[in-house]
Scaffold this motif. Structure first.
Motif, PDB file in Angstrom:
ATOM      1  N   ASN A  54      47.472-102.766 -42.736  1.00 17.90           N
ATOM      2  CA  ASN A  54      47.713-101.326 -42.823  1.00 17.90           C
ATOM      3  C   ASN A  54      48.686-100.821 -41.762  1.00 17.90           C
ATOM      4  O   ASN A  54      48.627-101.217 -40.597  1.00 17.90           O
ATOM      5  CB  ASN A  54      46.396-100.571 -42.720  1.00 17.90           C
ATOM      6  CG  ASN A  54      45.464-100.902 -43.861  1.00 17.90           C
ATOM      7  OD1 ASN A  54      44.821-101.947 -43.859  1.00 17.90           O
ATOM      8  ND2 ASN A  54      45.392-100.023 -44.847  1.00 17.90           N
ATOM      9  N   VAL A  55      49.562 -99.905 -42.179  1.00 15.08           N
ATOM     10  CA  VAL A  55      50.606 -99.353 -41.320  1.00 15.08           C
ATOM     11  C   VAL A  55      50.330 -97.878 -41.036  1.00 15.08           C
ATOM     12  O   VAL A  55      49.398 -97.289 -41.592  1.00 15.08           O
ATOM     13  CB  VAL A  55      51.994 -99.520 -41.970  1.00 15.08           C
ATOM     14  CG1 VAL A  55      52.231-100.969 -42.360  1.00 15.08           C
ATOM     15  CG2 VAL A  55      52.144 -98.613 -43.203  1.00 15.08           C
ATOM     16  N   SER A  66      56.483 -99.274 -38.667  1.00 11.46           N
ATOM     17  CA  SER A  66      55.487-100.329 -38.880  1.00 11.46           C
ATOM     18  C   SER A  66      55.539-100.828 -40.315  1.00 11.46           C
ATOM     19  O   SER A  66      55.343-102.020 -40.586  1.00 11.46           O
ATOM     20  CB  SER A  66      54.082 -99.831 -38.515  1.00 11.46           C
ATOM     21  OG  SER A  66      53.713 -98.688 -39.271  1.00 11.46           O
ATOM     22  N   ALA A  67      55.845 -99.939 -41.258  1.00 11.72           N
ATOM     23  CA  ALA A  67      55.959-100.354 -42.663  1.00 11.72           C
ATOM     24  C   ALA A  67      57.105-101.333 -42.843  1.00 11.72           C
ATOM     25  O   ALA A  67      56.988-102.332 -43.571  1.00 11.72           O
ATOM     26  CB  ALA A  67      56.165 -99.135 -43.555  1.00 11.72           C
ATOM     27  N   ALA A  83      50.345-100.335 -47.283  1.00 11.87           N
ATOM     28  CA  ALA A  83      49.214 -99.392 -47.318  1.00 11.87           C
ATOM     29  C   ALA A  83      49.055 -98.737 -45.958  1.00 11.87           C
ATOM     30  O   ALA A  83      49.127 -99.418 -44.928  1.00 11.87           O
ATOM     31  CB  ALA A  83      47.927-100.113 -47.701  1.00 11.87           C
ATOM     32  N   THR A  84      48.854 -97.447 -45.962  1.00 12.77           N
ATOM     33  CA  THR A  84      48.551 -96.763 -44.697  1.00 12.77           C
ATOM     34  C   THR A  84      47.043 -96.766 -44.460  1.00 12.77           C
ATOM     35  O   THR A  84      46.254 -96.999 -45.369  1.00 12.77           O
ATOM     36  CB  THR A  84      49.039 -95.310 -44.706  1.00 12.77           C
ATOM     37  OG1 THR A  84      48.317 -94.570 -45.716  1.00 12.77           O
ATOM     38  CG2 THR A  84      50.525 -95.222 -44.976  1.00 12.77           C
ATOM     39  N   GLY A  85      46.679 -96.501 -43.208  1.00 13.67           N
ATOM     40  CA  GLY A  85      45.283 -96.272 -42.848  1.00 13.67           C
ATOM     41  C   GLY A  85      45.200 -94.912 -42.191  1.00 13.67           C
ATOM     42  O   GLY A  85      45.955 -94.629 -41.245  1.00 13.67           O
ATOM     43  N   SER A 111      41.963-105.371 -46.939  1.00 13.37           N
ATOM     44  CA  SER A 111      42.753-104.533 -46.027  1.00 13.37           C
ATOM     45  C   SER A 111      42.177-104.596 -44.623  1.00 13.37           C
ATOM     46  O   SER A 111      41.064-105.082 -44.408  1.00 13.37           O
ATOM     47  CB  SER A 111      42.805-103.094 -46.546  1.00 13.37           C
ATOM     48  OG  SER A 111      41.494-102.588 -46.786  1.00 13.37           O
ATOM     49  N   TYR A 112      42.957-104.081 -43.679  1.00 11.23           N
ATOM     50  CA  TYR A 112      42.591-104.208 -42.266  1.00 11.23           C
ATOM     51  C   TYR A 112      42.351-102.869 -41.576  1.00 11.23           C
ATOM     52  O   TYR A 112      42.048-102.840 -40.386  1.00 11.23           O
ATOM     53  CB  TYR A 112      43.659-105.012 -41.524  1.00 11.23           C
ATOM     54  CG  TYR A 112      43.513-106.500 -41.771  1.00 11.23           C
ATOM     55  CD1 TYR A 112      42.925-107.328 -40.833  1.00 11.23           C
ATOM     56  CD2 TYR A 112      43.945-107.063 -42.968  1.00 11.23           C
ATOM     57  CE1 TYR A 112      42.778-108.687 -41.070  1.00 11.23           C
ATOM     58  CE2 TYR A 112      43.803-108.421 -43.218  1.00 11.23           C
ATOM     59  CZ  TYR A 112      43.213-109.226 -42.265  1.00 11.23           C
ATOM     60  OH  TYR A 112      43.052-110.567 -42.513  1.00 11.23           O
TER      61      TYR A 112
END
Length: 259
Positions: A25-26, A31-32, A44-46, A233-234
Motif C-alpha cells: 500500500n502507498v 510512493s506509487a 492501492a492506497t491505505g 495487502s499490507y
C-alpha cells in the motif's frame, strides 16, 4: 474513459485464488511510482498512511478535497490500475457515498475499499445500511460505465481481540460477505483475521474474492494462497517501516554520525 474501464476490468482479473494480487500500500504519487517500478500490477492506497503523510489522523479526518487531489496525482503518475481506500465513503448516507465514489472515479481510480465501521469506530453499520451504501457505489460506477472493483471491508475482526475470534465471528462475517456481494461488491476484506483455519473457512464459503491484510501474526503468503486468499495487502506497514527508517537516520545524523 475506455482506458479506465479496461483498467477496471484488469483489476478484476488480478484477483485469483491460485495467484493472489499482492498490494504494497502507498500514500502518494511518489510512493506509487516506486511500487510500480518494482513490478507491481496494481496500486492501492491505505487510508491511515495517506492521512498520516498529510499530517492528519485516520478516520476521515483528512479533508476529502485532499483525498481527491492525492488520488488524481497518483493516477496521473502510474499506468497500472489504482484502487483507493475511501474508509466509510466520507459519508453515512447512500447519497453521500455515491457522490464521493463518483468523484474518486473522476480522478482515475478503478477500485475502492468501503468499510462497514461506523464513524469513530463505534460499532458497525447494519447489514441493510451497508448494502444500501454499496449499492450506491455500484450505481455511481454503472452511471460512469466503469466496472469499479468494490472491496467491501468488514471490521468484525478489528473490533474483537484476536484471541476471541471464533466460528461465530466467521458466520457473522460471511453473512455480511454474502449480503455485500448481493449489493454489488466484488471482494470481502477481513482485516484483523489472522487464524489460518478461519481464513480458509472464509475463502471456502465466500462467493467473492477474499482480501487479507498482513500483520506480524499473519500466515505466510504461500499459506494464505493455499487458503484461497485472492488479495493480500499490507495496510500501514510500508509507511510505518519507511518512517521508522527515516527516524533512525535522523537520530544518527543529529548524534553526529553518518546518514
Amino acid at each position: 474513459m475506455n482506458q479506465q474501464a479496461e483498467q477496471a476490468r484488469r483489476l478484476h482479473q488480478l484477483h485469483q485464488q491460485d495467484h493472489p494480487l499482492l498490494l504494497v500500500n502507498v500514500w502518494d504519487a511518489g510512493s506509487a511510482q516506486i511500487i510500480q517500478e518494482t513490478g507491481a500490477t496494481a496500486i492501492a492506497t491505505g487510508s491511515w498512511s495517506v492521512a498520516t503523510a498529510h499530517g492528519y489522523a485516520d478516520g476521515e479526518q483528512l479533508p476529502f478535497e485532499l483525498v481527491l487531489a492525492n488520488v488524481q496525482r497518483i493516477c496521473q503518475r502510474v499506468d497500472v490500475p489504482v484502487t483507493i481506500d475511501i474508509e466509510g465513503g466520507y459519508g453515512q448516507t447512500a447519497a453521500q457515498v455515491k457522490r464521493h465514489v463518483a468523484q474518486i472515479m473522476q480522478q482515475g481510480a478503478v477500485g475502492i475499499n468501503l468499510e462497514d465501521q461506523l464513524p469513530q469506530g463505534n460499532g458497525l453499520y447494519s447489514i441493510q445500511q451497508q448494502q444500501a451504501r454499496i449499492r450506491a457505489a455500484r450505481e455511481a460506477a454503472d452511471e460512469a460505465a466503469i466496472p469499479l472493483f468494490i472491496n467491501a471491508r468488514t471490521d468484525i475482526f478489528l473490533q474483537a481481540a484476536v484471541e476471541t475470534h471464533d466460528l461465530a465471528h466467521i458466520e457473522a462475517a460471511l453473512q455480511r460477505a454474502h449480503a455485500y456481494a448481493e449489493a454489488g461488491a466484488h471482494g470481502i476484506f477481513v482485516p484483523g483475521l489472522v487464524d489460518e483455519q478461519l481464513i480458509q473457512l472464509v475463502c471456502q464459503q465466500s462467493q467473492v474474492a477474499v482480501n487479507v491484510m498482513i500483520s506480524a501474526a499473519s500466515p505466510s503468503i504461500p499459506a494464505l494462497t493455499a487458503c484461497g486468499v485472492a488479495r493480500i495487502s499490507y495496510g500501514p506497514q510500508p509507511y510505518i517501516q519507511l518512517m521508522d527508517t527515516l527516524k533512525q537516520s535522523s537520530l544518527r545524523v543529529l548524534a553526529g554520525q553518518s546518514f
